[in-house]
Design an enzyme around this catalytic site. Structure first.
Site: not given
Length: 369
Positions: A38, A136, A264, A313
């Site tokens: 998965k 779950r 930043y 990013m």
């Protein structure tokens, strides 16, 4: 392999084979092996991984969602594929691709039988999941009569297996809890089998369950993280080889003077003259902002270079003041000799999160083919 010239994930299939063989060595030869692929094979690329494991005679595959199973079928996977968390909206597609659903509550069982009626199917293989403590997904023990009644009302489905999931198999401080889960599973499956009149396969163990609870291997085990090189303990990690090495390169080197800032929001302000390297990898590639501001690090020419300022990013900046390096040099984010677990710990997370979070825009290349 040649040195990296761009950001890429290098995947070692020989390491995958080693991990598969090691896990199999911990099993009775008759115990089946379900490979969990998965989440893009835990970030490694599911199609080539699954085909390689199919050639190694993995018995079953597991995915989380139907679309992941469809992708494997299109890639040539013919072995059975268990869908661990199917949604009713995808049942038609699941059936068309001969995928096998994990049914975990009354609603999903009822809706799947209805979908089979529409698709004119009989004796379709399904897997019944019980909740033994993870809380779950899963039926409760007192749902057994409901399930049996549903099965008696239709010839549409056949129970291929009964499964549950250990909640803390890697934590030996929770051994009593795990043993209680195992005993609960034994008890409820004995009751279920008596009422259904035939014996489906039983499976409960994940990677740490395989390693720590041989008494719970039953008919099949499921392994995800172990295949990809992590044993969930310092001792077991010695037996595994991480299959993925995330690499990038130095794009530019800067001299930052005292009082100047980097990145930043001026998140890093230098109190001395330092040297930084800018790398073409960022939070869009899976290196989250939590690794910034001196927490996370990369390896350049064998030395740790810590991330400074905020992760951008598409880029990070690292401190290379005391490292002999040049623009174009290879950088290791993680790999067999620079564990993803160690990097993950700097951000108070786990290896699963960082390896599954690698963006699909990062190029994958395979070695050991």
């Amino acid at each position: 392999m040649p040195k990296a010239q761009e950001t890429l994930l290098e995947i070692d299939l020989k390491a995958l084979k080693h991990n598969f063989k090691y896990l199999k060595s911990r099993l009775n030869p008759k115990t089946k092996f379900m490979a969990v692929v998965k989440a893009y094979a835990y970030g490694n690329e599911s199609c080539q991984i699954a085909n390689y494991l199919q050639n190694l005679n993995a018995d079953y595959f597991a995915v989380a969602y139907v679309n992941e199973g469809v992708t494997l079928r299109k890639a040539g996977i013919t072995k059975p594929i268990l869908v661990l968390h199917p949604q009713a909206v995808s049942f038609k597609t699941l059936i068309e691709n001969n995928l096998e659903p994990c049914l975990y509550n009354k609603k999903i069982l009822t809706e799947f039988i209805k979908a089979l009626t529409t698709e004119y199917q009989e004796n379709y293989p399904v897997h019944i999941k019980f909740n033994t403590g993870l809380n779950r997904l899963g039926f409760w023990q007192d749902d057994i009569n409901f399930i049996i009644n549903k099965l008696n009302e239709t010839k549409k489905i056949t129970v291929k297996s009964i499964l549950s999931h250990l909640a803390a198999s890697e934590d030996l401080n929770e051994k009593n809890f795990s043993l209680n889960q195992i005993e609960t599973f034994k008890s409820l499956t004995k009751n279920f089998i008596k009422k259904i009149g035939y014996r489906p396969m039983l499976h409960m163990c994940n990677t740490s369950g395989i390693l720590n609870y041989p008494e719970a291997h039953f008919d099949m085990v499921r392994s995800g993280i172990g295949l990809y090189g992590f044993g969930n303990s310092e001792e077991e990690n010695k037996h595994f080889i991480p299959i993925g090495t995330l690499k990038t390169v130095i794009s530019q080197i800067h001299t930052i003077n005292k009082g100047e800032s980097v990145g930043y929001n001026r998140a890093y302000k230098s109190n001395s003259t330092i040297k930084t390297a800018t790398l073409p990898i960022g939070h869009a590639d899976g290196i989250g902002r939590e690794y910034g501001k001196g927490k996370g690090f990369v390896i350049i020419n064998g030395e740790r270079a810590y991330i400074i300022g905020n992760v951008c990013m598409d880029m990070v900046m690292v401190n290379v003041t005391d490292i002999d390096c040049n623009e174009g040099d290879e950088v290791i984010i993680f790999g067999p000799n620079a564990s993803a677990e160690t990097l993950a710990e700097t951000a108070n997370t786990i290896s699963y999160e960082i390896i599954t979070g690698i963006s699909q825009r990062v190029k994958r290349i395979f070695t050991g083919c």
